[in-house]
Scaffold this motif. Structure first.
Motif, PDB file in Angstrom:
ATOM      1  N   ASN A   4       0.832  -1.206   0.000  1.00 37.05           N
ATOM      2  CA  ASN A   4       0.000   0.000   0.000  1.00 37.05           C
ATOM      3  C   ASN A   4       0.863   1.252   0.000  1.00 37.05           C
ATOM      4  O   ASN A   4       2.029   1.222   0.386  1.00 37.05           O
ATOM      5  N   ASN A   5       0.243   2.359  -0.403  1.00 38.30           N
ATOM      6  CA  ASN A   5       0.909   3.657  -0.283  1.00 38.30           C
ATOM      7  C   ASN A   5       0.890   4.093   1.169  1.00 38.30           C
ATOM      8  O   ASN A   5      -0.003   3.681   1.910  1.00 38.30           O
ATOM      9  N   PRO A   6       1.795   4.885   1.633  1.00 35.21           N
ATOM     10  CA  PRO A   6       2.899   5.429   0.854  1.00 35.21           C
ATOM     11  C   PRO A   6       3.992   4.379   0.622  1.00 35.21           C
ATOM     12  O   PRO A   6       4.071   3.385   1.337  1.00 35.21           O
ATOM     13  N   PHE A   7       4.786   4.626  -0.380  1.00 38.64           N
ATOM     14  CA  PHE A   7       5.939   3.785  -0.701  1.00 38.64           C
ATOM     15  C   PHE A   7       5.549   2.395  -1.189  1.00 38.64           C
ATOM     16  O   PHE A   7       6.287   1.439  -1.001  1.00 38.64           O
ATOM     17  N   LYS A   8       4.396   2.279  -1.827  1.00 36.00           N
ATOM     18  CA  LYS A   8       3.959   0.998  -2.378  1.00 36.00           C
ATOM     19  C   LYS A   8       5.048   0.445  -3.297  1.00 36.00           C
ATOM     20  O   LYS A   8       5.581   1.162  -4.144  1.00 36.00           O
ATOM     21  N   ASP A  24      -0.722  -5.877   4.927  1.00 28.53           N
ATOM     22  CA  ASP A  24      -0.416  -4.962   3.829  1.00 28.53           C
ATOM     23  C   ASP A  24       0.963  -5.214   3.225  1.00 28.53           C
ATOM     24  O   ASP A  24       1.486  -4.375   2.498  1.00 28.53           O
ATOM     25  N   ALA A  25       1.548  -6.380   3.485  1.00 28.53           N
ATOM     26  CA  ALA A  25       2.829  -6.753   2.875  1.00 28.53           C
ATOM     27  C   ALA A  25       2.563  -7.598   1.630  1.00 28.53           C
ATOM     28  O   ALA A  25       1.843  -8.584   1.673  1.00 28.53           O
ATOM     29  N   ARG A  26       3.144  -7.184   0.508  1.00 31.31           N
ATOM     30  CA  ARG A  26       2.968  -7.927  -0.745  1.00 31.31           C
ATOM     31  C   ARG A  26       3.946  -9.099  -0.841  1.00 31.31           C
ATOM     32  O   ARG A  26       3.671 -10.091  -1.489  1.00 31.31           O
TER      33      ARG A  26
END
Length: 134
Positions: A27-31, A105-107
């Motif tokens: 996720n944003n910020p810093f996606k 929210d970690a890809r």
């Protein structure tokens, strides 16, 4: 003077030998950038509980509370583009393999050599530098 809404965060360093565990932000910020596992301290939880929860939610890693070492606080006013965030950072050095699973929210979650770190989100390079100096 404008009143600020300050949020409390936690960040956790897991080191295994010469490697550090990082998450790829979903996720944003810093996606898309890599970061230390971490996030917000909820209103109903203690700081150490938040650190353990965020670590588990984002990486699947489970460590004991007594294994976490308090590293310090990081409070640069511009450390997070979402607003005023103060982070309490913790670290742990492990010696055995742990099962990892990116979540929340970690890809992605991955080990990186301390000698070959990617660009890091927020002020996480500074937090990591403090840990490695200890």
């Amino acid at each position: 003077m404008e009143k600020q809404n300050i949020k409390l965060m936690v960040d956790v360093i897991i080191q295994k030998g010469q490697e550090i565990l990082l998450i790829e932000r979903g996720n944003n910020p810093f996606k898309g950038l890599w970061a230390l596992p971490g996030g917000y301290v909820e209103n109903n939880e203690e700081i150490i509980t938040a650190a353990l929860r965020e670590l588990r939610e984002e990486t699947g890693a489970i460590v004991n509370e007594d294994e976490l070492d308090f590293l310090g606080y990081f409070d640069a006013p511009d450390r997070d583009p979402r607003g005023r965030m103060i982070s309490l950072a913790f670290g742990v050095e492990i010696h055995e393999d742990i099962t990892l699973q990116a979540g929340d929210d970690a890809r992605n979650v991955q080990w990186f050599s301390i000698h070959d770190m990617p660009d890091l989100a927020f002020d996480h390079r500074s937090i990591l530098a403090n840990w490695l100096e200890e």
